[in-house]
Design an enzyme around this catalytic site. Structure first.
Site, PDB file in Angstrom:
ATOM      1  N   GLU A 129     -12.146  15.188  -7.885  1.00 42.75           N
ATOM      2  CA  GLU A 129     -11.563  14.420  -8.986  1.00 42.75           C
ATOM      3  C   GLU A 129     -12.656  14.046  -9.984  1.00 42.75           C
ATOM      4  O   GLU A 129     -13.368  13.057  -9.787  1.00 42.75           O
ATOM      5  CB  GLU A 129     -10.917  13.134  -8.452  1.00 42.75           C
ATOM      6  CG  GLU A 129      -9.815  13.392  -7.448  1.00 42.75           C
ATOM      7  CD  GLU A 129      -8.770  12.280  -7.465  1.00 42.75           C
ATOM      8  OE1 GLU A 129      -7.587  12.620  -7.429  1.00 42.75           O
ATOM      9  OE2 GLU A 129      -9.129  11.100  -7.535  1.00 42.75           O
ATOM     10  N   ASN A 188      -0.843   9.975  -4.889  1.00 44.19           N
ATOM     11  CA  ASN A 188      -1.662   8.774  -4.734  1.00 44.19           C
ATOM     12  C   ASN A 188      -1.001   7.710  -5.603  1.00 44.19           C
ATOM     13  O   ASN A 188      -1.170   7.696  -6.809  1.00 44.19           O
ATOM     14  CB  ASN A 188      -3.104   9.049  -5.198  1.00 44.19           C
ATOM     15  CG  ASN A 188      -3.944   7.777  -5.244  1.00 44.19           C
ATOM     16  OD1 ASN A 188      -3.573   6.756  -4.663  1.00 44.19           O
ATOM     17  ND2 ASN A 188      -5.068   7.838  -5.947  1.00 44.19           N
ATOM     18  N   TRP A 189      -0.222   6.868  -4.950  1.00 42.90           N
ATOM     19  CA  TRP A 189       0.580   5.894  -5.702  1.00 42.90           C
ATOM     20  C   TRP A 189      -0.264   4.769  -6.290  1.00 42.90           C
ATOM     21  O   TRP A 189       0.207   4.035  -7.157  1.00 42.90           O
ATOM     22  CB  TRP A 189       1.653   5.296  -4.789  1.00 42.90           C
ATOM     23  CG  TRP A 189       2.773   6.230  -4.428  1.00 42.90           C
ATOM     24  CD1 TRP A 189       2.812   7.587  -4.605  1.00 42.90           C
ATOM     25  CD2 TRP A 189       4.023   5.863  -3.835  1.00 42.90           C
ATOM     26  NE1 TRP A 189       4.010   8.090  -4.150  1.00 42.90           N
ATOM     27  CE2 TRP A 189       4.777   7.044  -3.668  1.00 42.90           C
ATOM     28  CE3 TRP A 189       4.582   4.652  -3.411  1.00 42.90           C
ATOM     29  CZ2 TRP A 189       6.052   7.044  -3.116  1.00 42.90           C
ATOM     30  CZ3 TRP A 189       5.843   4.645  -2.854  1.00 42.90           C
ATOM     31  CH2 TRP A 189       6.578   5.835  -2.716  1.00 42.90           C
ATOM     32  N   LYS A 190      -1.485   4.596  -5.798  1.00 41.78           N
ATOM     33  CA  LYS A 190      -2.353   3.500  -6.258  1.00 41.78           C
ATOM     34  C   LYS A 190      -1.637   2.163  -6.020  1.00 41.78           C
ATOM     35  O   LYS A 190      -0.896   2.031  -5.057  1.00 41.78           O
ATOM     36  CB  LYS A 190      -2.771   3.726  -7.712  1.00 41.78           C
ATOM     37  CG  LYS A 190      -3.361   5.134  -7.904  1.00 41.78           C
ATOM     38  CD  LYS A 190      -4.048   5.330  -9.217  1.00 41.78           C
ATOM     39  CE  LYS A 190      -4.584   6.767  -9.299  1.00 41.78           C
ATOM     40  NZ  LYS A 190      -5.356   7.007 -10.519  1.00 41.78           N
ATOM     41  N   SER A 211      -5.246  13.515 -13.276  1.00 44.54           N
ATOM     42  CA  SER A 211      -4.211  13.810 -14.271  1.00 44.54           C
ATOM     43  C   SER A 211      -3.563  15.172 -14.063  1.00 44.54           C
ATOM     44  O   SER A 211      -3.166  15.831 -15.031  1.00 44.54           O
ATOM     45  CB  SER A 211      -4.761  13.666 -15.692  1.00 44.54           C
ATOM     46  OG  SER A 211      -5.248  12.356 -15.888  1.00 44.54           O
ATOM     47  N   HIS A 257     -11.858   7.128  -3.247  1.00 47.44           N
ATOM     48  CA  HIS A 257     -11.328   7.405  -4.587  1.00 47.44           C
ATOM     49  C   HIS A 257     -12.263   6.766  -5.617  1.00 47.44           C
ATOM     50  O   HIS A 257     -12.847   5.713  -5.364  1.00 47.44           O
ATOM     51  CB  HIS A 257      -9.906   6.843  -4.713  1.00 47.44           C
ATOM     52  CG  HIS A 257      -9.232   7.286  -5.972  1.00 47.44           C
ATOM     53  ND1 HIS A 257      -9.436   6.661  -7.173  1.00 47.44           N
ATOM     54  CD2 HIS A 257      -8.382   8.319  -6.217  1.00 47.44           C
ATOM     55  CE1 HIS A 257      -8.728   7.284  -8.106  1.00 47.44           C
ATOM     56  NE2 HIS A 257      -8.082   8.292  -7.555  1.00 47.44           N
ATOM     57  N   GLY A 291      -1.904  11.391  -9.275  1.00 48.41           N
ATOM     58  CA  GLY A 291      -1.793   9.977  -9.633  1.00 48.41           C
ATOM     59  C   GLY A 291      -0.439   9.676 -10.256  1.00 48.41           C
ATOM     60  O   GLY A 291       0.602   9.760  -9.596  1.00 48.41           O
ATOM     61  N   GLY A 292      -0.426   9.356 -11.540  1.00 51.00           N
ATOM     62  CA  GLY A 292       0.783   8.904 -12.238  1.00 51.00           C
ATOM     63  C   GLY A 292       2.013   9.773 -12.026  1.00 51.00           C
ATOM     64  O   GLY A 292       3.124   9.253 -11.857  1.00 51.00           O
ATOM     65  N   GLY A 310      -6.775   9.008 -14.613  1.00 48.60           N
ATOM     66  CA  GLY A 310      -6.017   7.997 -15.346  1.00 48.60           C
ATOM     67  C   GLY A 310      -6.274   8.027 -16.848  1.00 48.60           C
ATOM     68  O   GLY A 310      -5.929   7.094 -17.559  1.00 48.60           O
ATOM     69  N   GLU A 324     -11.754   5.047  -8.105  1.00 51.94           N
ATOM     70  CA  GLU A 324     -11.452   3.650  -8.429  1.00 51.94           C
ATOM     71  C   GLU A 324     -12.062   2.712  -7.403  1.00 51.94           C
ATOM     72  O   GLU A 324     -12.493   1.610  -7.733  1.00 51.94           O
ATOM     73  CB  GLU A 324      -9.934   3.459  -8.529  1.00 51.94           C
ATOM     74  CG  GLU A 324      -9.388   4.076  -9.822  1.00 51.94           C
ATOM     75  CD  GLU A 324      -7.975   4.582  -9.726  1.00 51.94           C
ATOM     76  OE1 GLU A 324      -7.253   4.251  -8.767  1.00 51.94           O
ATOM     77  OE2 GLU A 324      -7.577   5.350 -10.631  1.00 51.94           O
TER      78      GLU A 324
END
Ligand code: 3PY
Length: 253
Positions: free
Chosen positions: A169, A10-12, A215, A97, A236-237, A175, A99
């Site tokens: 999640e 998930n590149w956001k 994470s 998501h 994510g990251g 994050g 966010e």
């Protein structure tokens, strides 16, 4: 787990088109050996979708979007329909998501509408659920998750739910660098499967892919993925670094 794992990045809101191409070119050869064993997906910003589809053509990487609107077309300035994504060659879409729920007013009702629109157009939704830290501390994690599963999948048929990926999640792990322990992840993923068995039936519940997200990284992926009900990860990251993303994919091979 007994199900084929799905590892989705998930590149956001990251990467321009040249950067997206570069990252995918780096990931492609690393994950080629996962073909047939692990479903590898890159969920990228709308502006990168065409680049991602072209760059991954002929490889075992599938492309996903990060959101989709629920109406087919019309006066919805700034929105993107499921048909538009399908026409581009997109196969998956992240829906709900945390966010989006937190910053963009996404509710279980809109998550449900988006999920149904995605399925109707032939996209595979990755529906995100998860409790807030406050809800976990109040011991209502299962109530929160059951409610999200029931509302988000309202009126989704058994046949369609088998095409749906559920990403657990925990919001407190997104994050933040805080990961749920493998046991915490397994506990809630098993609870999600039990909830699906109640709504549908045991065989249907067993067929659904349930990912852990929040994470997940190169260091903790193997333990999380070793759990019976953790069928993959929404990353994510760590999905923005080819080597780290590959380490996670290899942990699922
Ligand atoms: C995270 O890993 O933080 C995510 O939100 C994945 O979707």
């Amino acid at each position: 787990s007994v199900r084929k794992a799905i590892i989705a990045g998930n590149w956001k809101m990251n990467k321009t088109r040249p950067e997206a191409k570069e990252l995918l070119e780096a990931i492609k050869p690393l994950v080629a050996n996962a073909e047939g064993k692990v479903e590898v997906i890159a969920c990228v910003p709308f502006t990168n979708l065409e680049t991602a589809v072209n760059t991954t053509a002929g490889s075992n990487i599938k492309v996903g979007a990060e959101n989709v609107h629920f109406e087919k077309s019309g006066a919805f300035t700034g929105e993107i329909s499921a048909d538009m994504l399908v026409e581009l060659g997109v196969e998956y879409v992240v829906i709900g998501h945390s966010e989006r729920r937190q910053y963009f007013g996404e509710t279980d009702e809109t998550v449900n509408k988006r999920t149904k629109a995605a399925l109707a157009a032939g996209l595979k939704p990755i529906v995100c659920v998860g409790e807030l830290l406050w809800e976990r501390e109040c011991n209502i994690t299962e109530e929160v998750i059951a409610r999200q599963i029931k509302l988000d999948l309202y009126d989704v048929s058994a046949e369609d739910v088998k095409k749906t990926v559920i990403a657990y999640e925990p919001v407190w792990a997104i994050g933040t660098g805080k990961t749920a322990t493998a046991d915490q992840a397994e506990e809630v993923c098993a609870f999600i499967r039990a909830t699906l068995a109640k709504i549908y039936d045991e065989a249907t519940a067993q067929a659904v892919t349930i990912q852990y997200g929040g994470s997940m990284n190169a260091g903790n992926a193997a333990e999380l993925l070793s759990k019976e009900n953790v069928d993959g990860g929404l990353i994510g990251g760590a999905s923005l670094k080819a080597a780290d993303f590959n380490t996670i994919v290899q942990a699922a091979v």
